[in-house]
Enzyme design. Structure first.
Site, PDB file in Angstrom:
ATOM      1  N   ARG A 169       0.850  -1.201   0.000  1.00 18.62           N
ATOM      2  CA  ARG A 169       0.000   0.000   0.000  1.00 18.62           C
ATOM      3  C   ARG A 169       0.889   1.257   0.000  1.00 18.62           C
ATOM      4  O   ARG A 169       0.666   2.192  -0.765  1.00 18.62           O
ATOM      5  CB  ARG A 169      -0.898  -0.004   1.255  1.00 18.62           C
ATOM      6  N   ARG A 231      -0.001  11.543  44.990  1.00 16.69           N
ATOM      7  CA  ARG A 231      -0.248  12.652  45.902  1.00 16.69           C
ATOM      8  C   ARG A 231       0.820  12.568  46.990  1.00 16.69           C
ATOM      9  O   ARG A 231       1.445  11.531  47.198  1.00 16.69           O
ATOM     10  CB  ARG A 231      -1.639  12.532  46.523  1.00 16.69           C
ATOM     11  N   HIS A 232       1.014  13.642  47.722  1.00 17.21           N
ATOM     12  CA  HIS A 232       1.904  13.602  48.885  1.00 17.21           C
ATOM     13  C   HIS A 232       1.324  12.620  49.907  1.00 17.21           C
ATOM     14  O   HIS A 232       0.126  12.272  49.841  1.00 17.21           O
ATOM     15  CB  HIS A 232       1.999  15.005  49.504  1.00 17.21           C
ATOM     16  N   ASN A 238      -4.623  17.130  56.442  1.00 17.98           N
ATOM     17  CA  ASN A 238      -5.572  16.103  55.993  1.00 17.98           C
ATOM     18  C   ASN A 238      -6.271  15.476  57.203  1.00 17.98           C
ATOM     19  O   ASN A 238      -7.466  15.195  57.170  1.00 17.98           O
ATOM     20  CB  ASN A 238      -4.873  14.983  55.200  1.00 17.98           C
ATOM     21  N   ARG A 286       4.877  19.196  52.086  1.00 16.73           N
ATOM     22  CA  ARG A 286       4.372  17.815  52.113  1.00 16.73           C
ATOM     23  C   ARG A 286       4.801  17.006  50.888  1.00 16.73           C
ATOM     24  O   ARG A 286       4.966  15.795  50.975  1.00 16.73           O
ATOM     25  CB  ARG A 286       2.853  17.786  52.337  1.00 16.73           C
ATOM     26  N   GLU A 307      -0.653  23.163  45.161  1.00 15.17           N
ATOM     27  CA  GLU A 307      -2.084  22.851  45.210  1.00 15.17           C
ATOM     28  C   GLU A 307      -2.935  24.072  44.853  1.00 15.17           C
ATOM     29  O   GLU A 307      -2.475  25.229  44.963  1.00 15.17           O
ATOM     30  CB  GLU A 307      -2.453  22.310  46.614  1.00 15.17           C
ATOM     31  N   LYS A 330     -22.112  26.442  47.517  1.00 13.56           N
ATOM     32  CA  LYS A 330     -23.048  25.886  46.545  1.00 13.56           C
ATOM     33  C   LYS A 330     -22.547  26.133  45.110  1.00 13.56           C
ATOM     34  O   LYS A 330     -22.600  25.248  44.255  1.00 13.56           O
ATOM     35  CB  LYS A 330     -24.431  26.518  46.746  1.00 13.56           C
ATOM     36  N   TYR A 347     -10.263  25.287  39.074  1.00 12.36           N
ATOM     37  CA  TYR A 347      -9.592  24.199  38.344  1.00 12.36           C
ATOM     38  C   TYR A 347      -9.108  24.701  36.989  1.00 12.36           C
ATOM     39  O   TYR A 347      -8.041  24.332  36.510  1.00 12.36           O
ATOM     40  CB  TYR A 347     -10.531  22.989  38.180  1.00 12.36           C
ATOM     41  N   HIS A 372      -0.514  17.337  44.335  1.00 15.68           N
ATOM     42  CA  HIS A 372      -1.678  17.471  45.223  1.00 15.68           C
ATOM     43  C   HIS A 372      -2.952  17.021  44.501  1.00 15.68           C
ATOM     44  O   HIS A 372      -2.975  16.940  43.272  1.00 15.68           O
ATOM     45  CB  HIS A 372      -1.809  18.929  45.644  1.00 15.68           C
ATOM     46  N   ALA A 374      -5.936  18.324  43.604  1.00 16.20           N
ATOM     47  CA  ALA A 374      -6.550  19.051  42.477  1.00 16.20           C
ATOM     48  C   ALA A 374      -5.610  19.053  41.267  1.00 16.20           C
ATOM     49  O   ALA A 374      -6.049  18.848  40.128  1.00 16.20           O
ATOM     50  CB  ALA A 374      -6.890  20.478  42.896  1.00 16.20           C
ATOM     51  N   LEU A 376      -3.281  16.898  40.558  1.00 16.81           N
ATOM     52  CA  LEU A 376      -3.196  15.545  40.006  1.00 16.81           C
ATOM     53  C   LEU A 376      -4.420  15.216  39.143  1.00 16.81           C
ATOM     54  O   LEU A 376      -4.312  14.578  38.099  1.00 16.81           O
ATOM     55  CB  LEU A 376      -3.062  14.560  41.153  1.00 16.81           C
ATOM     56  N   ARG A 377      -5.582  15.705  39.583  1.00 16.44           N
ATOM     57  CA  ARG A 377      -6.793  15.478  38.764  1.00 16.44           C
ATOM     58  C   ARG A 377      -6.622  16.115  37.385  1.00 16.44           C
ATOM     59  O   ARG A 377      -7.013  15.540  36.374  1.00 16.44           O
ATOM     60  CB  ARG A 377      -8.013  16.107  39.440  1.00 16.44           C
ATOM     61  N   TYR A 409      -2.488   4.746  20.783  1.00 21.81           N
ATOM     62  CA  TYR A 409      -3.727   5.534  20.813  1.00 21.81           C
ATOM     63  C   TYR A 409      -4.369   5.577  22.190  1.00 21.81           C
ATOM     64  O   TYR A 409      -5.526   5.933  22.316  1.00 21.81           O
ATOM     65  CB  TYR A 409      -4.758   4.969  19.832  1.00 21.81           C
TER      66      TYR A 409
END
Ligand code: ATP
Ligand code: F6P
Length: 462
Positions: A169, A231-232, A238, A286, A307, A330, A347, A372, A374, A376-377, A409
Site C-alpha cells: 500500500r 499525591r503527597h 488532611n 508535604r 495545590e 453551593k 480548576y 496534590h 486538584a 493531580l486530577r 492511541y
C-alpha cells in the site's frame, strides 16, 4: 464573569491538514493535538478519512490493490471519503462552533492540498499543513507491527500478509506522493516533521493558536516511557480536614514516604529496576517530604505543581466554608471546574498554569510527579482525556502510586496501593462531609494488560 480562551480572543478557526505516507504517525499526532486542545477548552475534532473510506467501501476486504493509482474504483471511493470528511468538518465548524478541525488523511498530492486550501479560504478558516515525513524503514516496520496489522482493514488476516500488504500500500502511495517544501510551497503555512523530530521545518506560522499547535507538536517524541503520579503522603491538615496550607506529613504520611521507593521499584519490574527517574514536586513541604527517601538525584520543584489556591478559604474545613460562605459553597458544587475561590483559584486556573508542565512532560522520558489532589486530577485528565466537568470530581486517594504508560492511541494505567491507611479527602457533591466516592470510575485498579489486548484497545480507541 465568562472566562475566554485564546480562540475566543482571536476569533480564529484552524484546519490542521495532516500530510504523510501511511504509517507515519499522522493519526497519533492528530489525536494528541485534539486531546491537548480539548484539555485547554479549545473545541477540537479529528476527521479521519480512513474511517469514512471504511464506511463507504464495505462490500469487500481492502487489499493494497485498492490504493493502486490505476484503480479507478478505488480512486472514486477515496475521493468520496475525503469529500465527506471535509463536508462534515465544515458543518462542524459552522453548526457547532468548532475551533480546530483536523483532517486526518495522507493528503498526498499538491493538487489535493490546493483544493483544501481554497475551501478553507472560502470559509475563512486558517489552514495549517502538518507533514510527517519519515524514511526510517525500521521505524515504519515497527509502526506497521504496532498498529496497522491489527487495524480493521486486516481483521482475521495473517500477520505476515497484513505486513506485506501494508508495505505494498505504501509503495502505491509513493508513486504519486509529493512532499512539502519551502521552495514548492512558499505561501503555505506548514510544519514538516522529518524522522519524528530530528529536523523540523516551519513555514509562515502566523496566529497564536497556530504557534501553540506547532510548539506542542515540536515537543512530541515516541520513545517508550512511563509517568508516575502520586499525591503527597497524608498531611497533618488532611487529618483535621483542612484544605490548602503548607503542613507537614502525618506519621502515616511519613510511612508512605518511606515506602514510596519500594512501590516505584515494584512498578518498574526486575528488568528496569535501574531506570533513573526524574522527580518533580511542588514547592510545598508535604510533597518534598514525600520525595525525600527516593534514591534519585534529579529532584525539581515546580511552583506550577502547588495545590489549588483556596484564597480566603485556605486552612478551613469544608464544613467551615459551608457555614461561612454558603453561596460560594453551593456555587462550587454547581460548577466545580469554573468556580474560583475568593482570592484564589479555580480548576481552570490550574490547567492554565499546568500547560508548561504538560509541554515539558511531553519532552521528557521517565518522570515521577508528587503533587496534590486538584493538580493531580488536572494532569490525569490530560492523559486520560477526562472531560473538564468530570475531572474535579475524580477520586484520587492518598497513599496510591499511579503509573501511566502512553501507547499509540491510549494510555495504560496501573495503580499500586501502599497499604498504609490514610483519611479520605474526597468530598462528594452536596455535602461538606469527607468520604470516598461510591463509584470511583476513573481510577479503578487495572492490571497491566498484555500486548494483544492492548492492540484491541488501541484500535477501538482509534
Ligand atoms: P495511516 O495513513 O495508515 O492512517 P498514520 O500516518 O496515521 O497511518 P498512525 O496510525 O498514527 O499512522 O501510526 C502510529 C504509529 O506511528 C505509532 O506506532 C507511533 O509510535 C508512530 N509515530 C508517531 N509519530 C511519528 C512520527 N512523527 N514519525 C513516524 N512515526 C511516528
Ligand atoms: O485536602 C486536600 C486538597 O489537596 C486541598 O488542599 C485542596 O483544596 C483540595 O484537595 C482540592 O480538592 P477539591 O477540589 O475536591 O476541593
Amino acid at each position: 464573569m465568562p472566562i475566554y480562551s485564546i480562540s475566543h480572543v482571536e476569533n480564529v478557526r484552524v484546519c490542521v491538514v495532516m500530510v504523510g505516507l501511511p504509517a507515519r504517525g499522522k493519526s497519533l499526532i492528530a489525536q494528541k493535538i485534539v486531546r491537548y486542545l480539548s484539555w485547554l477548552s479549545i473545541k477540537s475534532k479529528c476527521f479521519n478519512v480512513g474511517n469514512y473510506r471504511r464506511l463507504i467501501a464495505t462490500d469487500s476486504p481492502i487489499t493494497a490493490e485498492f490504493f493502486d493509482p490505476q484503480n479507478q474504483d478505488g480512486l472514486e471511493v477515496r475521493q468520496e471519503a475525503v469529500d465527506r470528511a471535509i463536508q462534515d468538518m465544515m458543518k462542524w465548524f459552522s453548526d457547532e462552533n468548532g475551533v480546530v478541525g483536523i483532517l486526518d488523511a495522507t493528503n498526498s498530492t499538491r493538487e489535493r492540498r490546493q483544493a483544501i486550501l481554497r475551501l478553507c479560504r472560502e470559509n475563512l478558516i486558517e489552514p495549517i499543513f502538518l507533514e510527517s515525513w519519515c524514511n526510517d524503514y525500521e521505524l515504519i516496520l515497527q509502526n506497521i507491527a504496532d498498529v496497522k496489522t491489527t487495524s480493521p482493514d486486516y481483521q482475521n488476516k495473517d500477520l505476515d500478509f497484513a505486513t506485506q500488504d501494508f508495505l505494498q500500500r505504501i509503495k502505491y502511495y509513493e508513486q504519486y506522493y509529493e512532499t512539502m517544501d519551502v521552495s514548492t510551497d512558499p505561501d503555505l503555512t506548514f510544519i514538516k516533521l522529518v524522522n519524528v523530530n530530528s529536523q523540523i521545518i516551519l513555514n509562515r506560522i502566523e496566529s497564536y493558536l497556530e504557534s501553540r499547535i506547532v510548539y506542542y507538536v515540536m515537543n512530541l517524541h515516541i520513545k517508550p516511557r512511563s509517568i508516575w503520579l502520586s499525591r503527597h503522603g497524608e498531611s497533618e491538615y488532611n487529618l483535621t480536614g483542612q484544605i490548602g496550607g503548607d503542613a507537614n506529613l502525618s506519621e502515616r504520611g511519613w510511612r508512605y514516604a518511606k515506602k514510596l521507593p519500594d512501590l516505584v521499584l515494584k512498578s518498574l519490574g526486575e528488568e528496569n529496576k535501574h531506570t533513573n527517574l526524574t522527580v518533580w514536586t511542588s514547592t510545598l513541604k508535604r510533597t518534598q517530604q514525600t520525595a525525600s527517601f527516593l534514591p534519585y538525584n534529579r529532584k525539581l520543584q515546580w511552583k506550577a505543581l502547588d495545590e489549588l489556591d483556596a484564597g480566603e478559604c485556605d486552612g478551613m474545613t469544608y464544613e467551615e466554608i459551608e457555614q461561612k460562605f454558603p453561596d460560594d459553597f453551593k456555587a462550587r458544587d454547581d460548577n466545580k471546574y469554573e468556580y474560583r475561590y475568593r482570592g484564589g483559584e479555580s480548576y481552570r486556573d490550574i490547567v492554565i498554569r499546568l500547560e508548561p508542565i504538560i509541554m515539558e512532560l511531553e519532552r521528557q522520558e521517565n518522570i515521577l510527579i508528587i503533587t496534590h489532589q486538584a493538580v493531580l486530577r488536572c494532569l490525569y485528565a490530560y492523559f486520560m482525556n477526562v472531560p473538564q466537568e468530570e475531572s474535579p470530581w475524580m477520586s484520587i486517594p492518598l497513599h496510591t502510586l499511579i503509573k501511566l504508560e502512553p501507547r499509540a492511541y491510549l494510555t495504560l494505567v496501573s495503580r499500586i496501593k501502599a497499604d498504609i491507611p490514610a483519611v479520605s479527602t474526597y468530598k462528594e457533591k452536596g455535602t461538606s462531609q469527607l468520604g470516598e466516592q461510591k463509584d470511583g470510575n476513573y481510577l479503578k485498579s487495572r492490571d497491566l494488560i498484555n500486548d494483544s489486548e492492548m492492540h484491541k484497545l488501541e484500535n477501538q480507541a482509534k
